[in-house]
Design a protein around this motif. Structure first.
Motif, PDB file in Angstrom:
ATOM      1  N   UNK A   1     -59.201  87.874  41.212  1.00  0.00           N
ATOM      2  CA  UNK A   1     -59.271  88.726  40.023  1.00  0.00           C
ATOM      3  C   UNK A   1     -60.448  89.694  40.137  1.00  0.00           C
ATOM      4  N   UNK A   2     -61.565  89.214  40.646  1.00  0.00           N
ATOM      5  CA  UNK A   2     -62.759  90.036  40.807  1.00  0.00           C
ATOM      6  C   UNK A   2     -62.542  91.150  41.836  1.00  0.00           C
ATOM      7  N   UNK A   3     -61.856  90.837  42.943  1.00  0.00           N
ATOM      8  CA  UNK A   3     -61.624  91.825  44.004  1.00  0.00           C
ATOM      9  C   UNK A   3     -60.523  92.825  43.659  1.00  0.00           C
TER      10      UNK A   3
ATOM     11  N   UNK B   1     -51.734  87.896  48.770  1.00  0.00           N
ATOM     12  CA  UNK B   1     -52.326  87.695  50.098  1.00  0.00           C
ATOM     13  C   UNK B   1     -53.812  87.410  49.994  1.00  0.00           C
ATOM     14  N   UNK B   2     -54.481  88.119  49.108  1.00  0.00           N
ATOM     15  CA  UNK B   2     -55.903  87.894  48.902  1.00  0.00           C
ATOM     16  C   UNK B   2     -56.153  86.495  48.321  1.00  0.00           C
ATOM     17  N   UNK B   3     -55.333  86.084  47.369  1.00  0.00           N
ATOM     18  CA  UNK B   3     -55.450  84.752  46.769  1.00  0.00           C
ATOM     19  C   UNK B   3     -55.302  83.658  47.837  1.00  0.00           C
ATOM     20  N   UNK B   4     -54.298  83.788  48.684  1.00  0.00           N
ATOM     21  CA  UNK B   4     -54.058  82.782  49.729  1.00  0.00           C
ATOM     22  C   UNK B   4     -55.194  82.779  50.744  1.00  0.00           C
ATOM     23  N   UNK B   5     -55.649  83.960  51.153  1.00  0.00           N
ATOM     24  CA  UNK B   5     -56.719  84.041  52.158  1.00  0.00           C
ATOM     25  C   UNK B   5     -58.029  83.457  51.637  1.00  0.00           C
TER      26      UNK B   5
END
Length: 159
Positions: free
Chosen positions: A50-52, A6-10
């Motif tokens: 990756x950082x988050x 979800x973070x990657x897509x956002x």
């Protein structure tokens, strides 16, 4: 995994939107610049995710999930009218307080046949992976198991 995706897509959507508004001109050149923005967005989104996510790994440690073998050695409450070689269910409470209904069986020739009925207490002493059930024996009210109690599984039974 779902949080990371979800973070990657956002992040990817946000980067591609901003880049397309600021950098992509209209016309045929815009297609080439748009393709470059797409490739760059995937890379930047991957690195940002990756950082988050890395600091979150400490908050969500990898732990093995619960297993049926965790119930072996626990007492259970019989929920069916009888337990025999081919039939029986019991409710068992896990260490975290959750309850599960499991299949239980008595070995053939067990002297406890007819003793285990609805509401009685049993001890789960082995798990049969092929049949996906637990071997059970009556558990005495005083909680003492031993050679003189007559409630242990007969020699030669599974477990």
């Amino acid at each position: 995994m779902t949080l990371a995706f979800s973070l990657f897509v956002s992040v990817g959507w946000l980067i591609s939107y901003c880049a397309s508004v600021l950098l992509v001109p209209s016309g045929p050149v815009g297609i080439l610049v748009g393709a470059a923005v797409l490739v760059g967005t995937v890379y930047v989104s991957w690195r940002a995710t990756k950082l988050f996510v890395r600091p979150l790994h400490r908050l969500f440690p990898d732990e093995p999930g619960p297993s049926r073998l965790d119930f072996v050695g626990l007492t259970c409450t019989i929920r069916t009218g009888r337990v025999d070689t081919g039939f029986g269910q019991a409710e068992v409470r896990a260490g975290d307080g959750s309850a599960a209904v499991v299949q239980v069986r008595l070995p053939a020739g067990d002297t406890a046949a007819g003793v285990l009925g609805s509401g009685s207490t049993g001890l789960l002493y082995a798990y049969d992976e092929v049949g996906e059930f637990f071997w059970v024996t009556p558990y005495p009210p005083d909680g003492e198991l031993g050679p003189g109690s007559g409630l242990l599984a007969p020699p030669g039974t599974p477990g």
